[in-house]
Design an enzyme around this catalytic site. Structure first.
Site, PDB file in Angstrom:
ATOM      1  N   LYS A   1     -15.947 -18.051  -2.385  1.00  0.00           N
ATOM      2  CA  LYS A   1     -16.723 -17.203  -1.799  1.00  0.00           C
ATOM      3  C   LYS A   1     -17.402 -16.550  -2.758  1.00  0.00           C
ATOM      4  CE  LYS A   1     -17.141 -15.765   2.478  1.00  0.00           C
ATOM      5  NZ  LYS A   1     -16.813 -16.312   3.802  1.00  0.00           N
TER       6      LYS A   1
ATOM      7  N   ASP B   1     -23.017 -16.491   5.291  1.00  0.00           N
ATOM      8  CA  ASP B   1     -22.129 -15.669   5.738  1.00  0.00           C
ATOM      9  C   ASP B   1     -22.954 -14.550   6.224  1.00  0.00           C
ATOM     10  OD1 ASP B   1     -19.015 -15.109   5.573  1.00  0.00           O
ATOM     11  OD2 ASP B   1     -19.645 -13.202   5.124  1.00  0.00           O
TER      12      ASP B   1
HETATM   13  N1  GLU Z   1     -18.761 -18.116   5.690  1.00  0.00           N
HETATM   14  C1  GLU Z   1     -18.158 -18.973   6.688  1.00  0.00           C
HETATM   15  C2  GLU Z   1     -16.575 -18.641   6.729  1.00  0.00           C
HETATM   16  O1  GLU Z   1     -16.366 -17.457   6.702  1.00  0.00           O
HETATM   17  C3  GLU Z   1     -18.684 -20.333   6.534  1.00  0.00           C
HETATM   18  C4  GLU Z   1     -18.199 -21.022   5.152  1.00  0.00           C
HETATM   19  C5  GLU Z   1     -18.889 -22.213   4.839  1.00  0.00           C
HETATM   20  O2  GLU Z   1     -19.580 -23.037   5.844  1.00  0.00           O
HETATM   21  O3  GLU Z   1     -18.736 -22.675   3.918  1.00  0.00           O
HETATM   22  O4  GLU Z   1     -15.780 -19.409   6.910  1.00  0.00           O
END
Ligand code: GLU
Length: 446
Positions: free
Chosen positions: A126, A166
């Site tokens: 992340k 996100d």
């Molecule tokens: N931010 C999204 C999550 O919390 C998607 C992450 C992504 O697609 O890599 O899973």
């Protein structure tokens, strides 16, 4: 002291200033107790819990950019590459003033288990920044994104680490970041997901988190002899997840009566007008007061005057952000006869609120399972990029449905295997954990 308690102590000591990370680790490790007890010697010897709670690496960097007045601004950039036992690091980039290392670590830690649950080969990571996109011009957004990617590009790649959207990072931001990566590396590759459809994006990725949440919720209801027809649903948030969750719930015959943003919330007993909500949030990027002004049936309440959780509902879908559904909200939901809570956001429900809901017969599915449709569809975007093909909306949507139904049954089975039937939080953590641990053990001490 049990192995779980020992590691919890250690994690608390090492990360004392990161409450959200400690909350996420505490929830996961507590629910893994039966699995850990059954494999204590093996896990202890291989320091599995110490390794899974320590990121592979944490990258922190300065992001300087010039605003529209010619003033230089400085933000802090983050990428936490948590665990790549089952695939390249994968997870979104959050742009929000609240972002700090502890928040990115909690999100990266959750992503390990969520990504494992999708059954696709993606590890956990992340990133993000404390940059606030609100009120910025397109040029300022581009300046920030280019500066952010100039540094981030050193650490990512289609087979290494694949960031995505996100909170605060949508198609516009991904476009600017992709352009800068391509310019620096001279290489057109699937290094980000959530891309625009004309340059490698996947159909249905925009809708995927919200739609996936509803596919799982529908399966949960079905397995308890219920349908979505005529159900009253409360949704929090007004971003990508909330919008498409509302749309799919309504397609399934339910009535969604609320949404919210950082300043206030809407109660619309006639049912949320999704087209209007999209216009206000996606096109105008405005506040929900504009929704209320354009719609007679809607009541607008300031954030200080309660929350959407006081509105009676059959199903509650928290789709805003972490720790937005507190113990008092859980009490109101139970008192009003709510049957199910499924998390569209990451960790929106506090630990005590979760336990209260579970202890009072509410079917509760946490975000690691319920919102995995977004990242699962990101993995489908990676597959399409690898084979240089694009699938139809129907193909991607059908795969997403299959993945979400499969997740529900996997977490349900995992909970039953350890004598915790109906505890979908434990089921999700166990099912996600088992696959990652097997891969870690097979790959030795790395
Ligand atoms: N931010 C999204 C999550 O919390 C998607 C992450 C992504 O697609 O890599 O899973």
């Amino acid at each position: 002291m049990s192995y779980v308690d020992e590691v919890l102590e250690l994690v608390k000591k090492k990360n004392a200033s990161e409450p959200e990370f400690l909350q996420a680790v505490t929830e996961v490790l507590n629910s893994l107790r039966p699995v850990v007890e059954a494999n204590e010697e093996l896990y202890r010897k291989n320091a599995i819990l110490e390794r899974i709670t320590e990121p592979d690496r944490q990258i922190l960097f300065r992001v300087p950019w010039v605003d529209d007045n010619g003033q230089v601004q400085v933000n802090r950039g983050f990428r936490v590459q948590f665990n790549n036992a089952i695939g390249p690091y994968k997870g979104g980039l959050r742009l929000h003033p609240s972002v700090n290392l502890g928040i990115i670590k909690f999100l990266g830690f959750e992503q390990i288990f969520k990504n494992s649950l999708t059954s696709l080969p993606i590890g956990g990571g992340k990133g993000g920044s404390d940059f606030d996109p609100k009120g910025k011009s397109d040029r300022e957004i581009m300046a920030f994104c280019q500066s952010f990617m100039t540094e981030l590009s050193k650490y990512i790649g289609a087979d290494v680490d694949v960031p995505a959207g996100d909170i605060g990072t949508g198609a516009r931001e991904i476009g600017f970041m992709f352009g800068q990566y391509k310019r620096i590396k001279g290489s057109f590759e699937g290094v980000l997901t959530g891309k625009g459809l004309t340059y490698g994006g996947s159909l249905a990725r925009t809708e995927a988190t919200g739609y996936g949440l509803l596919y799982l919720t529908q399966e949960l209801m079905k397995c308890h002899g219920e349908s979505m027809e005529q159900k009253i649903v409360t949704v929090s948030g007004a971003g990508n997840v909330a919008i498409y969750a509302t749309q799919k719930a309504q397609q399934m015959g339910a009535k969604v009566v609320t949404c919210s943003d950082s300043t206030g919330w809407i109660y619309d007993p006639e049912g949320i007008d999704v087209a209007l909500l999209k216009e206000v949030k996606e096109v105008k990027r405005a506040r929900l007061t504009e929704y209320a002004a354009a719609r007679k049936s809607a009541e607008y309440h300031e954030a200080k005057d309660g929350s959407v959780w006081q509105i009676p509902c059959d199903i509650a879908l928290p789709c805003a952000t972490q720790n937005e559904l507190l113990i008092d909200d859980a009490k109101k939901l139970v008192a009003n006869g709510c049957k199910a809570v499924c998390e569209g956001a990451n960790m929106p429900t506090t630990i005590d609120a979760t336990e209260y809901l579970q202890n009072n017969g509410v079917w509760f599915v946490g975000g690691k399972a319920a919102n995995a449709g977004g990242v699962a569809t990101s993995a489908l975007e990676m597959s399409q990029n690898s084979e240089r093909l694009s699938w139809t909306f129907e193909e991607v949507d059908a795969k997403l449905q299959g993945i979400m139904v499969n997740i529900y049954h996997n977490i349900d089975d995992a909970a039953k295997r350890y004598g915790m039937e109906g505890n979908y939080v434990a089921g999700a953590n166990i099912a996600g954990f088992e696959k990652v641990v097997n891969a870690m053990l097979a790959q030795g001490v790395v």
